[in-house]
Design a protein around this motif. Structure first.
Motif, PDB file in Angstrom:
ATOM      1  N   ALA A  75      -5.831  48.602 -15.660  1.00  0.00           N
ATOM      2  CA  ALA A  75      -6.449  47.704 -15.031  1.00  0.00           C
ATOM      3  C   ALA A  75      -6.312  48.335 -13.509  1.00  0.00           C
ATOM      4  O   ALA A  75      -6.544  48.284 -12.532  1.00  0.00           O
ATOM      5  N   ASP A 107     -19.928  41.241 -11.912  1.00  0.00           N
ATOM      6  CA  ASP A 107     -20.514  40.552 -13.073  1.00  0.00           C
ATOM      7  C   ASP A 107     -20.159  41.411 -14.366  1.00  0.00           C
ATOM      8  O   ASP A 107     -19.980  40.643 -15.132  1.00  0.00           O
ATOM      9  N   SER A 160     -16.616  41.859 -16.574  1.00  0.00           N
ATOM     10  CA  SER A 160     -16.348  40.905 -18.719  1.00  0.00           C
ATOM     11  C   SER A 160     -17.816  41.632 -18.798  1.00  0.00           C
ATOM     12  O   SER A 160     -18.486  40.704 -19.089  1.00  0.00           O
ATOM     13  N   THR A 171      -9.378  36.883  -6.825  1.00  0.00           N
ATOM     14  CA  THR A 171      -8.106  36.430  -7.909  1.00  0.00           C
ATOM     15  C   THR A 171      -8.295  36.386  -9.175  1.00  0.00           C
ATOM     16  O   THR A 171      -7.805  36.900 -10.100  1.00  0.00           O
ATOM     17  N   ALA A 172      -9.590  35.563  -9.619  1.00  0.00           N
ATOM     18  CA  ALA A 172      -9.814  35.409 -11.261  1.00  0.00           C
ATOM     19  C   ALA A 172     -10.633  36.345 -11.825  1.00  0.00           C
ATOM     20  O   ALA A 172      -9.391  36.660 -12.542  1.00  0.00           O
ATOM     21  N   CYS A 173     -10.746  37.388 -10.906  1.00  0.00           N
ATOM     22  CA  CYS A 173     -11.395  38.510 -11.086  1.00  0.00           C
ATOM     23  C   CYS A 173     -10.096  39.298 -11.118  1.00  0.00           C
ATOM     24  O   CYS A 173      -9.513  40.576 -12.806  1.00  0.00           O
ATOM     25  N   LYS A 225      -7.457  38.416 -11.940  1.00  0.00           N
ATOM     26  CA  LYS A 225      -6.187  38.070 -12.938  1.00  0.00           C
ATOM     27  C   LYS A 225      -6.651  38.782 -14.607  1.00  0.00           C
ATOM     28  O   LYS A 225      -6.167  39.015 -15.135  1.00  0.00           O
ATOM     29  N   GLU A 226      -8.132  38.328 -14.443  1.00  0.00           N
ATOM     30  CA  GLU A 226      -8.827  38.398 -15.787  1.00  0.00           C
ATOM     31  C   GLU A 226      -8.491  40.062 -16.181  1.00  0.00           C
ATOM     32  O   GLU A 226      -8.190  40.737 -17.246  1.00  0.00           O
ATOM     33  N   CYS A 227      -8.323  40.956 -15.231  1.00  0.00           N
ATOM     34  CA  CYS A 227      -8.137  43.253 -15.601  1.00  0.00           C
ATOM     35  C   CYS A 227      -6.895  42.965 -15.590  1.00  0.00           C
ATOM     36  O   CYS A 227      -6.159  43.490 -15.696  1.00  0.00           O
ATOM     37  N   GLY A 228      -5.766  41.965 -15.589  1.00  0.00           N
ATOM     38  CA  GLY A 228      -4.369  42.377 -15.966  1.00  0.00           C
ATOM     39  C   GLY A 228      -3.994  42.738 -14.585  1.00  0.00           C
ATOM     40  O   GLY A 228      -2.789  43.351 -14.282  1.00  0.00           O
TER      41      GLY A 228
END
Ligand code: GLY
Length: 345
Positions: free
Chosen positions: A179, A198, A201, A283-285, A287-290
């Motif tokens: 991460a 993009d 994920s 922020t979403a990106c 968080k998705e990566c922890g």
């Protein structure tokens, strides 16, 4: 083996950067196609040695000597460099022999500095083993160590002649260390190529590493000595470094600090006229990566820690803003104005 190749033409010559799965198993062959050493010295650390050291050492038919550093940023000190000098002397390493850094950012920085200064410079190959080192620190020639007063305060620009990036080595990383590297990957997406965001994920890690390194190569080639454009690589790092410092470099990893720093810098970009607020998607990106996204310290504290950062020039801080994904601006902000902005975001 599918291999991607990039060349960085630096002021002291070319640096070949190869990216491919399985490269570690042909590392010696690759080294001997570029260097003509009589002996090789490998520097690694106590985490990486049990995983990859013997594999690399066994590929060479030349004499190989070794330094195993204790793992961890707290060991990135001049004393570690001095230890390497002694090992190099004991092994009889001359100016035509080869030093290899096998490890993450700390090993790469320390070994690079030792190689830059031992006998006024010996040939260097970087074999980065963490995502952060593969996409960022192994490329571009920044080497150095920390002082009690701060990080990376002593160092040199010294391009490795060869960088061998094997994404298969990332399979042994813990989720947290992986991460950490993703924070830098997201940084590249923000500052120079939104497609990287993009790819995060589901994209092939080889492709992701290649796209990031290509950006780093282009930026460093244009501004090797960090006098202008290279500053864009510091997106999220100004506030990030301040947070790391406030946590005494133990409470937050570098990647976590960069993550919260990028969110704050994005809020600042917004306050300074971004056409669209990109804080949500960033922020979403993250968080998705922890990765964390919220600052854990008061703005006042952050401001004071930030002003002691080495990137402050006089009363103006060169801040990296992203007002559109894939494009960064270097914006000088007066300290007073920055103080005011930090209180608002
Ligand atoms: N990691 C930032 C730079 O190499 O300039």
């Amino acid at each position: 083996m599918e291999l991607k190749e990039l060349v960085l033409n630096g002021s002291a010559g070319r640096s070949d950067i190869l990216i491919g799965r399985g490269l570690l198993d042909v590392a010696a062959e690759r080294c001997l196609s570029v260097f003509a050493p009589s002996r090789v010295h490998i520097v690694t650390d106590s985490n990486v040695a049990p995983l990859y050291l013997q594999r690399l050492k066994n590929e060479f038919t030349l004499p190989v000597s070794i330094t195993v550093l204790p793992a961890g940023e707290e060991h990135k000190r001049l004393s570690a460099v001095e230890g390497i000098y002694h090992d190099l002397l004991e092994a009889g390493m001359t100016r035509k022999d080869l030093v290899i850094a096998l490890g993450g950012g700390v090993v790469g920085d320390i070994t690079g500095f030792a190689a830059a200064t031992y006998l006024r410079g010996v040939p260097l190959c970087q074999i980065p083993t963490t995502l952060l080192a593969q996409v960022d620190s192994s490329v571009g020639g920044k080497t150095g160590v920390d002082l009690p007063e701060g990080k990376n305060l002593v160092g040199a620009f010294y391009q490795p002649r060869l960088v061998l990036i094997d994404p298969d080595l990332l399979s042994t990383l813990s989720a947290g260390i992986y991460a950490d590297g993703m924070a830098e990957v997201i940084k590249y997406g923000c500052i120079a190529n939104r497609k990287i965001l993009d790819m995060i994920s589901g994209g092939d890690v080889c492709e992701i590493v290649y796209e990031c390194v290509k950006i780093k190569r282009d930026v460093v080639q244009e501004d090797e000595h960090d006098m202008g454009l290279r500053m864009i690589l510091n997106f999220g790092h100004t506030i990030g470094h301040a947070c790391e410092k406030l946590e005494n470099y133990v409470g937050l990893t570098h990647g976590q600090a960069v993550a919260v720093g990028m969110v704050a810098a994005m809020r600042l970009s917004n306050a300074l006229g971004a056409p669209e607020d990109l804080t949500g998607p960033l922020t979403a990106c993250l968080k998705e990566c922890g990765l964390p996204v919220e600052l854990r310290h008061g703005r006042e504290e952050i401001y004071h820690a930030l002003l002691s950062d080495k990137k402050k020039f006089g009363s103006v801080v060169n801040f990296i803003l992203v007002r559109d994904f894939g494009r960064a601006d270097i914006v000088p902000i007066e300290a007073e104005r920055l103080h005011q902005l930090l209180m608002e975001i």
